[in-house]
Design an enzyme around this catalytic site. Structure first.
Site, PDB file in Angstrom:
ATOM      1  N   SER A  12      29.650  72.055  33.516  1.00 50.00           N
ATOM      2  CA  SER A  12      28.298  71.935  34.067  1.00 50.00           C
ATOM      3  C   SER A  12      28.189  72.761  35.331  1.00 50.00           C
ATOM      4  O   SER A  12      29.188  73.002  36.023  1.00 50.00           O
ATOM      5  CB  SER A  12      28.007  70.467  34.404  1.00 50.00           C
ATOM      6  OG  SER A  12      26.755  70.347  35.047  1.00 50.00           O
ATOM      7  N   ASN A  14      25.549  71.772  37.340  1.00 47.49           N
ATOM      8  CA  ASN A  14      24.678  70.845  38.081  1.00 47.49           C
ATOM      9  C   ASN A  14      25.517  70.141  39.160  1.00 47.49           C
ATOM     10  O   ASN A  14      26.369  69.300  38.859  1.00 47.49           O
ATOM     11  CB  ASN A  14      24.085  69.850  37.065  1.00 47.49           C
ATOM     12  CG  ASN A  14      23.210  68.789  37.713  1.00 47.49           C
ATOM     13  OD1 ASN A  14      23.423  68.390  38.860  1.00 47.49           O
ATOM     14  ND2 ASN A  14      22.227  68.318  36.968  1.00 47.49           N
ATOM     15  N   GLN A  15      25.272  70.508  40.425  1.00 44.75           N
ATOM     16  CA  GLN A  15      26.115  70.012  41.522  1.00 44.75           C
ATOM     17  C   GLN A  15      26.035  68.492  41.675  1.00 44.75           C
ATOM     18  O   GLN A  15      27.024  67.842  42.035  1.00 44.75           O
ATOM     19  CB  GLN A  15      25.741  70.706  42.853  1.00 44.75           C
ATOM     20  CG  GLN A  15      25.974  72.211  42.851  1.00 44.75           C
ATOM     21  CD  GLN A  15      27.392  72.607  42.436  1.00 44.75           C
ATOM     22  OE1 GLN A  15      28.370  71.977  42.837  1.00 44.75           O
ATOM     23  NE2 GLN A  15      27.505  73.644  41.615  1.00 44.75           N
ATOM     24  N   ASP A  73      25.905  65.497  28.632  1.00 42.99           N
ATOM     25  CA  ASP A  73      24.492  65.782  28.385  1.00 42.99           C
ATOM     26  C   ASP A  73      23.752  64.482  28.586  1.00 42.99           C
ATOM     27  O   ASP A  73      24.139  63.427  28.076  1.00 42.99           O
ATOM     28  CB  ASP A  73      24.241  66.358  26.995  1.00 42.99           C
ATOM     29  CG  ASP A  73      22.894  67.095  26.973  1.00 42.99           C
ATOM     30  OD1 ASP A  73      22.642  67.887  27.903  1.00 42.99           O
ATOM     31  OD2 ASP A  73      22.084  66.862  26.067  1.00 42.99           O
ATOM     32  N   SER A  74      22.718  64.561  29.390  1.00 44.07           N
ATOM     33  CA  SER A  74      22.045  63.333  29.783  1.00 44.07           C
ATOM     34  C   SER A  74      20.580  63.607  30.009  1.00 44.07           C
ATOM     35  O   SER A  74      20.157  64.757  30.093  1.00 44.07           O
ATOM     36  CB  SER A  74      22.698  62.786  31.056  1.00 44.07           C
ATOM     37  OG  SER A  74      22.893  63.830  31.990  1.00 44.07           O
ATOM     38  N   PHE A 155      20.160  62.700  42.618  1.00 43.04           N
ATOM     39  CA  PHE A 155      19.632  63.996  42.170  1.00 43.04           C
ATOM     40  C   PHE A 155      18.630  63.769  41.046  1.00 43.04           C
ATOM     41  O   PHE A 155      18.393  62.634  40.624  1.00 43.04           O
ATOM     42  CB  PHE A 155      20.776  64.915  41.716  1.00 43.04           C
ATOM     43  CG  PHE A 155      21.449  64.471  40.429  1.00 43.04           C
ATOM     44  CD1 PHE A 155      22.440  63.508  40.454  1.00 43.04           C
ATOM     45  CD2 PHE A 155      21.085  65.011  39.203  1.00 43.04           C
ATOM     46  CE1 PHE A 155      23.059  63.092  39.277  1.00 43.04           C
ATOM     47  CE2 PHE A 155      21.698  64.607  38.016  1.00 43.04           C
ATOM     48  CZ  PHE A 155      22.683  63.644  38.065  1.00 43.04           C
ATOM     49  N   GLY A 156      18.047  64.864  40.574  1.00 44.76           N
ATOM     50  CA  GLY A 156      17.150  64.821  39.422  1.00 44.76           C
ATOM     51  C   GLY A 156      16.038  63.793  39.568  1.00 44.76           C
ATOM     52  O   GLY A 156      15.326  63.761  40.583  1.00 44.76           O
ATOM     53  N   TYR A 157      15.930  62.922  38.578  1.00 40.51           N
ATOM     54  CA  TYR A 157      14.833  61.947  38.529  1.00 40.51           C
ATOM     55  C   TYR A 157      15.169  60.629  39.236  1.00 40.51           C
ATOM     56  O   TYR A 157      14.431  59.653  39.080  1.00 40.51           O
ATOM     57  CB  TYR A 157      14.466  61.663  37.061  1.00 40.51           C
ATOM     58  CG  TYR A 157      14.006  62.896  36.307  1.00 40.51           C
ATOM     59  CD1 TYR A 157      12.670  63.284  36.312  1.00 40.51           C
ATOM     60  CD2 TYR A 157      14.907  63.691  35.601  1.00 40.51           C
ATOM     61  CE1 TYR A 157      12.236  64.420  35.634  1.00 40.51           C
ATOM     62  CE2 TYR A 157      14.496  64.838  34.924  1.00 40.51           C
ATOM     63  CZ  TYR A 157      13.156  65.183  34.943  1.00 40.51           C
ATOM     64  OH  TYR A 157      12.729  66.315  34.279  1.00 40.51           O
ATOM     65  N   LYS A 178      24.804  53.005  42.329  1.00 39.60           N
ATOM     66  CA  LYS A 178      24.325  53.683  41.115  1.00 39.60           C
ATOM     67  C   LYS A 178      25.461  53.865  40.103  1.00 39.60           C
ATOM     68  O   LYS A 178      25.300  53.558  38.920  1.00 39.60           O
ATOM     69  CB  LYS A 178      23.719  55.057  41.481  1.00 39.60           C
ATOM     70  CG  LYS A 178      23.299  55.858  40.260  1.00 39.60           C
ATOM     71  CD  LYS A 178      22.815  57.264  40.568  1.00 39.60           C
ATOM     72  CE  LYS A 178      22.651  58.055  39.276  1.00 39.60           C
ATOM     73  NZ  LYS A 178      22.298  59.466  39.486  1.00 39.60           N
TER      74      LYS A 178
END
Ligand code: IMP
Length: 197
Positions: A12, A14-15, A73-74, A155-157, A178
């Site tokens: 990946s 994605n940090q 993958d998420s 991160f992200g959503y 989390k």
């Protein structure tokens, strides 16, 4: 027989994801390197399901590098949007701008007129052995989409997802909390049980 895994290449770029994966593997005696560090390419996600893409990323990079490779993958699936953005969660964000993506998602939900804000995050982890075998683990966390963004962590959503049983978003809860309950945390608990325990 359990495989002996002393080094894992995380497939990946994605940090945010890579940091969570490093934290979750920290207690185990395994060196974690990222695709960036080994100058590995971004593997195009051509599959239509999390499992296909996770396997594709892991198997491609295990084959290229000769190391065990981990594909994650998420994505976020929103019920009133028929499961969107789902496998397209990363691509839903214009120029990877998740602040904008969250505004768009909140807007789309409003447009439906639905009061049902239920959603879930799903994560599929694929650990590919360069010798050929791939191990697959899945994790899911149910929750709902908040009325507005809250929190700065993660991160992200994360700022719009409130997991069931909590009244804070993932971005307010912070990484330790989390990781205990998240889709990725749950998939990792299964991986650790099978590979390292
Ligand atoms: P991909 O697995 O690289 O296709 O990217 C999945 C996308 O889903 C990420 O870019 C995030 O936008 C989103 N996502 C996956 N897991 C999380 C999470 O734990 N928090 C927030 N967003 C996530």
């Amino acid at each position: 027989m359990k495989p002996v895994v002393s080094k894992i290449l995380v497939a990946s770029h994605n940090q945010g994801k890579i940091k969570e994966i490093r934290d979750m593997l920290a207690p185990f005696n395994v060196e974690v390197v990222s695709a960036d560090e080994l100058r590995m390419p971004d593997v195009p996600e051509t599959g239509h399901a999390f499992v296909e893409n996770a396997k594709l990323k892991a198997e491609t990079l295990a084959h290229m590098s000769g190391f065990f490779a981990l594909g994650d993958d998420s994505g976020l699936c929103v019920k009133c949007l028929g499961g969107k953005p789902g496998v397209l969660s990363a691509r839903y964000a214009p120029n990877r701008d998740f602040d904008k993506a969250m505004d768009m998602l909140l807007d789309e939900i409003k447009q439906t007129g639905s009061a049902d804000r239920s959603a879930y995050f799903e994560c599929v982890l694929a650990l590919a052995d360069p010798q050929g075998k791939t191990y697959v683990f899945e994790g899911k966390v149910e929750g709902k989409i908040a009325e507005k963004k809250a929190g700065k962590k993660g991160f992200g959503y994360d700022p719009i997802f409130v997991p069931d049983g909590f009244d804070k978003t993932f971005a307010e809860l912070g990484e330790e909390e989390k990781n205990k309950i998240s889709h990725r945390g749950r998939a990792f608990q299964k991986l650790i049980q099978e590979i390292f325990a």
